[in-house]
Scaffold this motif. Sequence first.
Motif, PDB file in Angstrom:
ATOM      1  N   ASP A  30       0.847  -1.196   0.000  1.00 24.22           N
ATOM      2  CA  ASP A  30       0.000   0.000   0.000  1.00 24.22           C
ATOM      3  C   ASP A  30       0.884   1.250   0.000  1.00 24.22           C
ATOM      4  N   THR A  31       1.297   1.661  -1.179  1.00 21.72           N
ATOM      5  CA  THR A  31       2.144   2.850  -1.320  1.00 21.72           C
ATOM      6  C   THR A  31       1.842   3.515  -2.658  1.00 21.72           C
ATOM      7  N   ASN A  32       2.486   4.627  -2.921  1.00 24.47           N
ATOM      8  CA  ASN A  32       2.308   5.253  -4.241  1.00 24.47           C
ATOM      9  C   ASN A  32       3.550   6.054  -4.609  1.00 24.47           C
ATOM     10  N   THR A  38       8.294  12.075  -2.934  1.00 26.92           N
ATOM     11  CA  THR A  38       8.415  13.265  -2.092  1.00 26.92           C
ATOM     12  C   THR A  38       9.101  12.970  -0.751  1.00 26.92           C
ATOM     13  N   ARG A  39       8.900  11.777  -0.202  1.00 26.87           N
ATOM     14  CA  ARG A  39       9.490  11.461   1.117  1.00 26.87           C
ATOM     15  C   ARG A  39      10.936  10.982   1.036  1.00 26.87           C
ATOM     16  N   THR A  40      11.316  10.416  -0.141  1.00 25.00           N
ATOM     17  CA  THR A  40      12.669   9.835  -0.203  1.00 25.00           C
ATOM     18  C   THR A  40      13.500  10.300  -1.401  1.00 25.00           C
ATOM     19  N   ALA A 115      27.317  -1.356   8.527  1.00 27.31           N
ATOM     20  CA  ALA A 115      26.051  -0.971   7.874  1.00 27.31           C
ATOM     21  C   ALA A 115      26.328   0.038   6.755  1.00 27.31           C
ATOM     22  N   CYS A 116      25.565   1.126   6.709  1.00 30.60           N
ATOM     23  CA  CYS A 116      25.703   2.062   5.574  1.00 30.60           C
ATOM     24  C   CYS A 116      27.009   2.846   5.606  1.00 30.60           C
ATOM     25  N   SER A 117      27.756   2.768   6.718  1.00 29.12           N
ATOM     26  CA  SER A 117      29.057   3.458   6.773  1.00 29.12           C
ATOM     27  C   SER A 117      30.211   2.526   6.422  1.00 29.12           C
ATOM     28  N   GLY A 221      11.981   4.340  11.123  1.00 30.34           N
ATOM     29  CA  GLY A 221      12.410   5.363  10.155  1.00 30.34           C
ATOM     30  C   GLY A 221      12.548   6.757  10.731  1.00 30.34           C
ATOM     31  N   LYS A 222      11.539   7.149  11.529  1.00 28.15           N
ATOM     32  CA  LYS A 222      11.529   8.522  12.088  1.00 28.15           C
ATOM     33  C   LYS A 222      12.764   8.774  12.953  1.00 28.15           C
ATOM     34  N   THR A 223      13.067   7.803  13.842  1.00 29.30           N
ATOM     35  CA  THR A 223      14.228   7.963  14.738  1.00 29.30           C
ATOM     36  C   THR A 223      15.518   8.008  13.938  1.00 29.30           C
ATOM     37  N   ALA A 255      27.535  12.158  -0.472  1.00 32.46           N
ATOM     38  CA  ALA A 255      26.813  11.771   0.745  1.00 32.46           C
ATOM     39  C   ALA A 255      26.061  10.463   0.542  1.00 32.46           C
ATOM     40  N   HIS A 256      25.989   9.683   1.603  1.00 32.89           N
ATOM     41  CA  HIS A 256      25.229   8.423   1.575  1.00 32.89           C
ATOM     42  C   HIS A 256      23.806   8.684   1.072  1.00 32.89           C
ATOM     43  N   GLN A 257      23.367   7.833   0.158  1.00 28.89           N
ATOM     44  CA  GLN A 257      22.056   8.023  -0.482  1.00 28.89           C
ATOM     45  C   GLN A 257      20.986   7.196   0.246  1.00 28.89           C
ATOM     46  N   ALA A 258      20.462   7.753   1.342  1.00 33.77           N
ATOM     47  CA  ALA A 258      19.408   7.047   2.078  1.00 33.77           C
ATOM     48  C   ALA A 258      18.074   7.753   1.890  1.00 33.77           C
ATOM     49  N   ASN A 259      18.138   9.071   1.786  1.00 36.44           N
ATOM     50  CA  ASN A 259      16.921   9.868   1.657  1.00 36.44           C
ATOM     51  C   ASN A 259      17.334  11.247   1.157  1.00 36.44           C
ATOM     52  N   LYS A 260      16.699  11.714   0.085  1.00 33.51           N
ATOM     53  CA  LYS A 260      17.085  13.005  -0.504  1.00 33.51           C
ATOM     54  C   LYS A 260      16.967  14.135   0.524  1.00 33.51           C
ATOM     55  N   GLY A 286      18.032   3.901  -5.271  1.00 32.56           N
ATOM     56  CA  GLY A 286      17.593   3.776  -3.887  1.00 32.56           C
ATOM     57  C   GLY A 286      18.801   3.727  -2.973  1.00 32.56           C
ATOM     58  N   ASN A 287      18.600   3.127  -1.797  1.00 35.76           N
ATOM     59  CA  ASN A 287      19.696   3.008  -0.822  1.00 35.76           C
ATOM     60  C   ASN A 287      20.389   1.654  -1.018  1.00 35.76           C
ATOM     61  N   THR A 288      21.603   1.682  -1.539  1.00 33.55           N
ATOM     62  CA  THR A 288      22.354   0.431  -1.781  1.00 33.55           C
ATOM     63  C   THR A 288      23.366   0.169  -0.650  1.00 33.55           C
TER      64      THR A 288
HETATM   65  O1  UT7 Z   1      20.759   4.088   5.295  1.00 32.85           O
HETATM   66  C1  UT7 Z   1      20.533   3.764   6.620  1.00 32.85           C
HETATM   67  C2  UT7 Z   1      19.932   4.875   7.334  1.00 32.85           C
HETATM   68  N1  UT7 Z   1      18.516   4.973   7.011  1.00 32.85           N
HETATM   69  C3  UT7 Z   1      17.973   6.153   6.833  1.00 32.85           C
HETATM   70  O2  UT7 Z   1      18.682   7.152   6.836  1.00 32.85           O
HETATM   71  C4  UT7 Z   1      16.481   6.223   6.666  1.00 32.85           C
HETATM   72  C5  UT7 Z   1      15.930   7.336   7.509  1.00 32.85           C
HETATM   73  N2  UT7 Z   1      14.462   7.425   7.486  1.00 32.85           N
HETATM   74  C6  UT7 Z   1      13.782   7.826   6.395  1.00 32.85           C
HETATM   75  O3  UT7 Z   1      14.339   8.022   5.335  1.00 32.85           O
HETATM   76  C7  UT7 Z   1      12.307   8.095   6.556  1.00 32.85           C
HETATM   77  O4  UT7 Z   1      11.961   8.071   7.911  1.00 32.85           O
HETATM   78  C8  UT7 Z   1      11.389   7.102   5.787  1.00 32.85           C
HETATM   79  C9  UT7 Z   1      11.528   7.299   4.292  1.00 32.85           C
HETATM   80  C10 UT7 Z   1      11.742   5.677   6.163  1.00 32.85           C
HETATM   81  C11 UT7 Z   1       9.927   7.361   6.150  1.00 32.85           C
HETATM   82  O5  UT7 Z   1       9.587   8.723   5.892  1.00 32.85           O
HETATM   83  P1  UT7 Z   1       8.890   9.624   7.002  1.00 32.85           P
HETATM   84  O6  UT7 Z   1       8.637  10.923   6.388  1.00 32.85           O
HETATM   85  O7  UT7 Z   1       9.743   9.584   8.220  1.00 32.85           O
HETATM   86  O8  UT7 Z   1       7.532   8.856   7.214  1.00 32.85           O
HETATM   87  P2  UT7 Z   1       6.920   8.295   8.589  1.00 32.85           P
HETATM   88  O9  UT7 Z   1       7.602   7.038   8.982  1.00 32.85           O
HETATM   89  O10 UT7 Z   1       6.823   9.429   9.558  1.00 32.85           O
HETATM   90  O11 UT7 Z   1       5.440   7.940   8.114  1.00 32.85           O
HETATM   91  C12 UT7 Z   1       4.507   8.966   7.719  1.00 32.85           C
HETATM   92  C13 UT7 Z   1       3.241   8.288   7.261  1.00 32.85           C
HETATM   93  C14 UT7 Z   1       2.724   7.228   8.234  1.00 32.85           C
HETATM   94  O12 UT7 Z   1       1.321   7.257   8.207  1.00 32.85           O
HETATM   95  P3  UT7 Z   1       0.489   8.038   9.351  1.00 32.85           P
HETATM   96  O13 UT7 Z   1       0.900   7.430  10.646  1.00 32.85           O
HETATM   97  O14 UT7 Z   1       0.921   9.486   9.232  1.00 32.85           O
HETATM   98  O15 UT7 Z   1      -0.926   7.799   8.949  1.00 32.85           O
HETATM   99  C15 UT7 Z   1       3.202   5.931   7.631  1.00 32.85           C
HETATM  100  O16 UT7 Z   1       2.400   4.834   7.985  1.00 32.85           O
HETATM  101  O17 UT7 Z   1       3.477   7.612   6.016  1.00 32.85           O
HETATM  102  C16 UT7 Z   1       3.083   6.229   6.145  1.00 32.85           C
HETATM  103  N3  UT7 Z   1       3.964   5.416   5.317  1.00 32.85           N
HETATM  104  C17 UT7 Z   1       3.759   5.232   3.997  1.00 32.85           C
HETATM  105  N4  UT7 Z   1       2.798   5.662   3.159  1.00 32.85           N
HETATM  106  C18 UT7 Z   1       2.885   5.287   1.876  1.00 32.85           C
HETATM  107  C19 UT7 Z   1       5.111   4.782   5.678  1.00 32.85           C
HETATM  108  N5  UT7 Z   1       5.636   4.171   4.602  1.00 32.85           N
HETATM  109  C20 UT7 Z   1       4.824   4.430   3.557  1.00 32.85           C
HETATM  110  C21 UT7 Z   1       4.853   4.069   2.194  1.00 32.85           C
HETATM  111  N6  UT7 Z   1       3.867   4.523   1.388  1.00 32.85           N
HETATM  112  N7  UT7 Z   1       5.832   3.305   1.674  1.00 32.85           N
END
Ligand code: UT7
Length: 332
Positions: A30-32, A38-40, A115-117, A221-223, A255-260, A286-288
């Motif tokens: 369930d994603t789009n 926009t998030r990554t 890990a990613c480092s 993810g948030k943390t 920079a490490h490519q985890a999130n734009k 994506g993140n490799t």
């Molecule tokens: O390389 C290793 C290090 N890793 C990282 O640096 C990753 C760091 N984290 C992130 O990049 C981001 O936290 C994510 C991309 C993983 C997530 O983005 P976010 O903006 O932090 O989203 P969130 O976890 O706060 O979720 C926001 C909402 C939630 O819904 P509600 O609770 O607001 O209703 C999630 O359930 O988005 C929902 N959600 C999704 N919706 C559609 C989570 N994943 C998805 C998804 N598609 N794939």
Amino acid sequence: MSKITAAITAVGAYVPEDILTNKMLEEMVDTNDEWITTRTGIKERHILKDPNKGTSYLAIQAAKDILRKTNLDPKEIDLVIMATATPDMPVASTGVHVATQIGATNAFSYDLQAACSSFLYGMSTAAAYIEAGRYKKVLLIGADKMSSIIDYTDRTTCIIFGDGAGAVLMEPNTEGLGLQDEILKSDSIGRESLKIEAGGSLMPPTEETVARKLHFVQQDGKTVFKFAVSNMAGVSEQIMKRNDLSNEDVNWLVAHQANKRIIDATANRMGLNDEDKVLMNIQRYGNTTSATLPLLLSDYEKNFKKGDNLIFASFGGGFTWGAAYLKWAYNS
Ligand code: UT7
């Protein structure tokens, strides 16, 4: 005698052919496309589909790319450092297999896991050997088959990761080029925020661990996002200050490519207003994990000029993070 520094003298890369697009993920969880973009910043990733091939396959292709480009005799390589979070097997070492397969029969090899480092830490290790005069040709490979540890029913992780490999050759330099400085950090405050819980000595595999999907990556993810932004940006700013580098002096951010959004925050903190300086290929791969930094070097190699100032930055599970300042050593 002039000081010996460790320079990158060649770059290679490999990504598998099969592509997993955001549209395809829409059919799986369930994603789009709009949410993921926009998030990554990710649009697609490459996936190694062949179940009989592991990370070593990716690494061997990246290493062979270097051998092809440089005409280097693999027997001249002293050491192969295999940076990876997804070794072929827990034992024996993936790097050993890679070294033998590419014909680096005079080299010794081992795996390095942060890990990613992993790649950034590997650069430090390779440079230390070279600066000490111990070894002259070190092949550092960053490769991960992330698809082997991802649950493709979990939308919070399966949209992020991809498979790939990159490699660099590091050699002594007496012109002052190569690695200048580094700040490497780690803190187990992140141990629970990004992990594969089972399969190690703490929780060996059982039917239950498999049933509970504990062999896949779990991420809060948030943390991780919060720590990634403050820590990666923090060390990047610190390394500039420590080396009296202004935003004008920095030619490229690698920079490490985890999130734009994390990369943009790091660039902002460094005062890099020119977005052309911020290397970005997350949209395609994506993140490799261990491969993000060398894949950037490979994609942008033609843009680098001898003497350019590169700042590397990474953040990953553990937590592990860091920044490095490197002067590019050649024109391609
Ligand atoms: O390389 C290793 C290090 N890793 C990282 O640096 C990753 C760091 N984290 C992130 O990049 C981001 O936290 C994510 C991309 C993983 C997530 O983005 P976010 O903006 O932090 O989203 P969130 O976890 O706060 O979720 C926001 C909402 C939630 O819904 P509600 O609770 O607001 O209703 C999630 O359930 O988005 C929902 N959600 C999704 N919706 C559609 C989570 N994943 C998805 C998804 N598609 N794939």
